[in-house]
Write a protein that holds these residues in place. Sequence first.
Motif, PDB file in Angstrom:
ATOM      1  N   LEU A  63      -0.316  -2.201   6.730  1.00 29.05           N
ATOM      2  CA  LEU A  63       0.495  -1.001   5.956  1.00 29.05           C
ATOM      3  C   LEU A  63       0.823  -1.351   4.665  1.00 29.05           C
ATOM      4  O   LEU A  63       0.931  -0.457   3.624  1.00 29.05           O
ATOM      5  CB  LEU A  63       1.833  -0.754   6.691  1.00 29.05           C
ATOM      6  N   VAL A  69      -4.883   1.645   3.166  1.00 30.45           N
ATOM      7  CA  VAL A  69      -3.939   2.948   3.896  1.00 30.45           C
ATOM      8  C   VAL A  69      -4.377   3.979   3.136  1.00 30.45           C
ATOM      9  O   VAL A  69      -4.507   5.046   3.775  1.00 30.45           O
ATOM     10  CB  VAL A  69      -2.529   2.387   3.761  1.00 30.45           C
ATOM     11  N   VAL A  75      -0.649   8.699   8.373  1.00 26.53           N
ATOM     12  CA  VAL A  75      -0.474   7.498   9.238  1.00 26.53           C
ATOM     13  C   VAL A  75       0.595   7.747  10.262  1.00 26.53           C
ATOM     14  O   VAL A  75       1.471   8.641  10.030  1.00 26.53           O
ATOM     15  CB  VAL A  75       0.253   6.595   8.350  1.00 26.53           C
ATOM     16  N   SER A  77       2.835   5.890  13.344  1.00 26.78           N
ATOM     17  CA  SER A  77       3.341   4.407  13.844  1.00 26.78           C
ATOM     18  C   SER A  77       4.489   4.580  15.009  1.00 26.78           C
ATOM     19  O   SER A  77       5.352   5.382  14.948  1.00 26.78           O
ATOM     20  CB  SER A  77       3.919   3.840  12.307  1.00 26.78           C
ATOM     21  N   TRP A 115       3.063  11.095   6.913  1.00 28.91           N
ATOM     22  CA  TRP A 115       3.264  10.255   7.940  1.00 28.91           C
ATOM     23  C   TRP A 115       4.185  10.696   9.135  1.00 28.91           C
ATOM     24  O   TRP A 115       4.934  11.690   8.953  1.00 28.91           O
ATOM     25  CB  TRP A 115       3.779   8.873   7.498  1.00 28.91           C
TER      26      TRP A 115
END
Length: 224
Positions: A63, A69, A75, A77, A115
């Motif tokens: 990251l 990235v 993204v 997570s 994200w």
Amino acid sequence: MTRPAFLLPDRPWNGLRILDLFAGAAGAGMGFWLAGFEVTAVDIHRQPRNPFPFIQADALEVLADRDFVEGFDAVHSSPICQSFAAVTDWRGSRQDYPDLLTPTLALLNSYGLPWIVENVVEAARFGPLRADHVLCGTQFGRNVRRHRAFQTGNWDFFDLVEPCRCHRNRDLVPFGHKNERAFADAMGCTWMTNLEARQAIPPAYTHWLGTALAGHLNAQEVTA
Ligand SMILES: C[S@@+](CC[C@H](N)C(=O)[O-])C[C@H]1O[C@@H](n2cnc3c(N)ncnc32)[C@H](O)[C@@H]1O
């Protein structure tokens, strides 16, 4: 390592790529795949049943690599939850687990791309997570009580989903050691071992979130 690509159900690619950090055996990753994303998985441990292109590495180091990235559209997570989960207290082992959620959120906040972070609900009650969406298997036709909190960054959305129906629901598959296989299958994690499924989320959660995320990203492209 050869990945078990035969596991992947067919679906049209939506043209978008997502980086799945703390990927495990791909409960979350599979949902994004079903929503149309190309998925790249990162986990510190070998994950032989994760069917996606796989990088064995520390997710925080990955990251921190901005060039890498920023090659993705979004993204996701799932930092380990043991430092917040109530069950860790019962086991008396909270101090054995580092808090990886706080540095994950700090790094994600330094990016402009959208994200999603997933964790146990306690991470929002006692830790730094903001629970933008709390999802349960019963909202997606799955007979499991599996509450997980999701924070979205650099995008958000409002959408309707079925209410949670796990309270006093007699059809629920009970969670417990004797029942692990049935629970994993009821989550929709049929390709995982029982151990892997203990840490997984039902793919239906990220299928739903991923569909909304793709809609957001495509709408941005149209207006750009
Ligand atoms: C909650 S589980 C992920 C579950 C997965 N998202 C799913 O739905 O199937 C957390 C994962 O983080 C991995 N992990 C722990 N520390 C890590 C680190 N520093 N970097 C990358 N992965 C890590 C563990 O091996 C574990 O697979």
